[in-house]
Design an enzyme around this catalytic site. Structure first.
Site, short mmCIF file in Angstrom:
data_model
loop_
_atom_site.label_atom_id
_atom_site.label_comp_id
_atom_site.label_asym_id
_atom_site.label_seq_id
_atom_site.Cartn_x
_atom_site.Cartn_y
_atom_site.Cartn_z
N CYS A 1 -7.70 -0.43 3.53
CA CYS A 1 -7.72 0.93 3.01
C CYS A 1 -8.49 0.91 1.69
O CYS A 1 -8.25 0.05 0.84
CB CYS A 1 -6.30 1.44 2.75
SG CYS A 1 -5.23 1.31 4.19
N LYS B 1 9.10 2.65 -9.90
CA LYS B 1 8.74 4.00 -9.51
C LYS B 1 9.50 5.04 -10.33
O LYS B 1 10.72 4.96 -10.42
CB LYS B 1 9.04 4.19 -8.03
CG LYS B 1 8.23 3.26 -7.15
CD LYS B 1 8.67 3.34 -5.71
CE LYS B 1 8.01 2.28 -4.88
NZ LYS B 1 8.56 0.93 -5.11
N ARG C 1 12.04 -6.76 -9.14
CA ARG C 1 11.94 -5.79 -10.22
C ARG C 1 13.23 -5.00 -10.39
O ARG C 1 13.61 -4.64 -11.48
CB ARG C 1 10.78 -4.84 -9.90
CG ARG C 1 10.72 -3.62 -10.76
CD ARG C 1 9.35 -3.03 -10.74
NE ARG C 1 8.36 -4.02 -11.07
CZ ARG C 1 7.11 -4.04 -10.59
NH1 ARG C 1 6.72 -3.11 -9.76
NH2 ARG C 1 6.29 -4.99 -10.94
N TYR C 2 13.86 -4.69 -9.28
CA TYR C 2 15.08 -3.87 -9.31
C TYR C 2 16.28 -4.78 -9.13
O TYR C 2 16.18 -5.85 -8.53
CB TYR C 2 15.04 -2.85 -8.19
CG TYR C 2 13.93 -1.83 -8.32
CD1 TYR C 2 14.00 -0.80 -9.25
CD2 TYR C 2 12.81 -1.88 -7.50
CE1 TYR C 2 13.00 0.14 -9.36
CE2 TYR C 2 11.79 -0.94 -7.59
CZ TYR C 2 11.90 0.07 -8.52
OH TYR C 2 10.91 1.00 -8.62
N ASP D 1 4.22 4.95 -10.02
CA ASP D 1 4.66 3.56 -10.16
C ASP D 1 4.19 3.12 -11.54
O ASP D 1 2.98 3.04 -11.78
CB ASP D 1 4.09 2.71 -9.02
CG ASP D 1 5.06 1.63 -8.57
OD1 ASP D 1 5.89 1.21 -9.41
OD2 ASP D 1 4.99 1.21 -7.40
N CYS E 1 -4.54 -7.51 6.82
CA CYS E 1 -4.44 -6.11 7.22
C CYS E 1 -5.49 -5.86 8.29
O CYS E 1 -6.57 -6.43 8.25
CB CYS E 1 -4.70 -5.18 6.04
SG CYS E 1 -3.29 -5.03 4.95
N CYS F 1 -6.40 0.81 -1.58
CA CYS F 1 -5.33 -0.20 -1.64
C CYS F 1 -4.94 -0.52 -3.08
O CYS F 1 -5.79 -0.80 -3.92
CB CYS F 1 -5.79 -1.48 -0.95
SG CYS F 1 -4.51 -2.75 -0.93
N ASP G 1 -2.36 4.62 -8.07
CA ASP G 1 -2.20 3.62 -9.13
C ASP G 1 -3.48 3.42 -9.95
O ASP G 1 -4.57 3.81 -9.53
CB ASP G 1 -1.82 2.27 -8.50
CG ASP G 1 -0.38 2.27 -8.02
OD1 ASP G 1 0.44 2.99 -8.62
OD2 ASP G 1 -0.08 1.54 -7.05
N ARG H 1 -3.34 -3.13 -3.92
CA ARG H 1 -3.51 -4.58 -4.08
C ARG H 1 -4.94 -4.98 -3.73
O ARG H 1 -5.18 -6.03 -3.14
CB ARG H 1 -2.50 -5.34 -3.22
CG ARG H 1 -1.09 -4.88 -3.50
CD ARG H 1 -0.01 -5.83 -3.04
NE ARG H 1 1.28 -5.23 -3.34
CZ ARG H 1 2.12 -4.74 -2.42
NH1 ARG H 1 1.83 -4.83 -1.14
NH2 ARG H 1 3.24 -4.16 -2.80
N ARG I 1 17.29 -5.48 -5.01
CA ARG I 1 16.34 -5.58 -3.89
C ARG I 1 15.04 -6.25 -4.34
O ARG I 1 14.69 -6.21 -5.50
CB ARG I 1 16.04 -4.20 -3.30
CG ARG I 1 15.53 -3.17 -4.31
CD ARG I 1 15.88 -1.77 -3.80
NE ARG I 1 15.31 -0.70 -4.60
CZ ARG I 1 15.84 -0.27 -5.74
NH1 ARG I 1 16.90 -0.84 -6.25
NH2 ARG I 1 15.29 0.73 -6.40
C1 LIG Z 1 8.80 0.01 -4.29
C2 LIG Z 1 9.43 -1.25 -4.60
C3 LIG Z 1 10.72 -1.54 -4.15
C4 LIG Z 1 11.53 -0.58 -3.33
O1 LIG Z 1 11.84 0.58 -4.06
P1 LIG Z 1 12.71 1.72 -3.41
O2 LIG Z 1 12.67 2.82 -4.42
O3 LIG Z 1 14.06 1.16 -3.19
O4 LIG Z 1 12.06 2.10 -2.12
C5 LIG Z 1 11.27 -2.75 -4.50
N1 LIG Z 1 10.59 -3.64 -5.25
C6 LIG Z 1 9.36 -3.38 -5.71
C7 LIG Z 1 8.67 -4.38 -6.56
C8 LIG Z 1 8.72 -2.18 -5.40
O5 LIG Z 1 7.48 -1.93 -5.83
#
Ligand SMILES: *Cc1c(COP(=O)(O)O)cnc(C)c1O
Length: 444
Positions: free
Chosen positions: A146, A354, A129-130, A347, A142, A149, A310, A151, A133
């Protein structure tokens, strides 16, 4: 096994009773073995009643069973032992672990996959998504399910078990995408996998030259603290830098056992963060959150995120208005140590990632002054500098006075608001691609 309001002696008696009820052959030593805990997780209402001493009436049991048929139960004996039985309906441990027939209420806003994790998935198990990362689901197991959850759709679902082939495919994707520098291992809970398997995945990831950090999201320190064994810690230590994020929601979850688990990780030099979810009737209180974050930093855990709950199907009874989260952050900033304050985030439904939400501290501004207010209500001014010269970044480090001298200019094009700020892109506005006015322009 110290909880806040019970004397340790009573707890040991209660604990011995739980252990003997589970298996007459078991003792406290078995109890502290994480595999024993997993083998004896509570998966049905009747066992829960026998162990906790809580009894439901027939009508309640029928409703609860309907809930369990849709969203299964799994509670570790350890986590069960923390429930305060006399007022269980308001008990934060009980409410996070035991089903509530309200989970079957579907509200209009509910979605199956609110974060669109499955849509932003280039290969099974990876959510990219980002820019730099990825989220990597390596386990669907798990110790505890929870109730809140995000998911929930995947809990207990056999189709989602990532096998070694899927994991290899995920690793291959990461290998082939040099923009990825941070891999977040999640699930399920990665620490439900065996030591050898964890060691293998971490070794594979460490071989990839562009991976700078690995993060692991796990709730085992909270629901299965005995999982943090010396052996596991020694494996993690080998693969530094590893960052761990765990999930404490209430100060009652901080016990001598969870502290012992946290201490092992911290002593191995692993930074630990905490992600809490804001939950109605559990921790939607400034004082509870303040107590939680203070207890966390006292034990070397840094509060990282506080999540707005969520829009996942079946969680409507856990949701608070966003205003509650802002009120809590308002009650923390200035009132307690800055490094103990999490970032409150929503989110974004649909997969926007986020989004931080904060109280407003910037009251107004002019060309030379900013007007601010502090946590006490003081309104104050900050004078802007008179002779500031902006370095007007043109992504040309060789002709810049600042000393970075990047080896290569940034690989990815500026995104979003950054694009509007930047000097190398002529974009003057960001326009949604489906507004009618723009459609008309295209027709001309
Ligand atoms: C939360 C999340 C991350 C990590 O986000 P950070 O703000 O860097 O902690 C990376 N990918 C996805 C899909 C996420 O939901």
């Amino acid at each position: 096994m110290n909880t806040f309001n019970e004397a340790p002696r009573i707890i040991v008696q209660k604990l011995n009773k739980i252990i003997k009820t589970i298996s007459t052959k078991s003792n406290l030593e078995n109890y502290k073995d994480w595999k024993w805990q997993v083998k004896h997780t509570i998966k049905d209402i009747e066992s829960f009643e026998n162990l906790s001493g809580i009894k439901f009436d027939d009508k309640e049991r029928i409703e609860l069973q309907k809930t369990v048929d849709k969203f299964p139960i799994s509670i570790t004996p350890y986590y069960l032992s923390l429930i305060q039985v006399n007022n269980y309906k308001n008990d934060p441990i009980f409410r996070q672990a035991f089903p509530d027939s309200k989970e079957l209420n579907i509200s209009k806003a509910d979605m199956l996959d609110p974060l669109a994790e499955d849509s932003d998935s280039p290969v099974k198990g990876i959510t990219h998504r980002y820019p730099d990362r990825v989220l990597f689901h390596i386990s669907n197991m798990c110790a505890m399910y929870c109730r809140h959850c995000t998911r929930k759709r995947k809990v207990g679902d056999i189709d989602y078990i990532p096998d070694k082939k899927d994991v290899l495919q995920g690793i291959e994707y990461i290998k082939n995408n040099p923009v990825i520098r941070d891999v977040l291992l999640s699930g399920g809970d990665p620490f439900m996998l065996s030591d050898d398997y964890i060691d293998w995945i971490l070794s594979e990831l460490k071989k990839i030259p562009h991976i700078e950090v690995i993060r692991i999201g796990t709730r085992t320190p909270v629901v299965l603290p005995f999982r943090i064994t010396d052996k596991l810690v020694s494996i993690l230590k080998k693969h530094q830098p590893i960052w761990i994020n765990t999930h404490f929601n209430h100060p009652r979850e901080i016990t001598s056992d969870s502290i012992e688990a946290i201490n092992k990780l911290a002593d191995a030099g692993i930074p630990i963060g905490n992600q809490s979810v804001l939950l109605a009737g559990i921790n939607d209180c400034t004082y509870i959150m303040k107590k939680l974050v203070r207890k966390l930093v006292q034990n070397r855990v840094r509060p990282y995120y506080l999540y707005q709950c969520d829009l996942t199907m079946g969680l409507s009874h856990f949701r608070t208005p966003v205003g509650k989260g802002i009120e809590i952050i308002e009650g923390l900033i200035g009132h307690t140590s800055g490094f103990s304050i999490p970032t409150y985030v929503i989110d974004a439904p649909g997969g926007g990632g986020k989004i931080p939400v904060m109280p407003n501290y910037l009251v107004s501004w002019s060309t030379n002054k900013v007007i601010l207010r502090n946590f006490e209500g003081i309104i104050t001014t900050y004078n802007e500098p008179e002779n500031y010269e902006d370095n007007n970044c043109e992504l040309d480090c060789n002709n810049c006075n600042l000393y970075l001298k990047m080896e290569a200019p940034e690989e990815s094009a500026p995104v979003g608001i950054k694009k509007l700020f930047c000097n190398v892109d002529n974009t003057i506005s960001l326009i949604p691609n489906d507004i009618e006015r723009m459609e008309r322009r295209k027709d001309e």
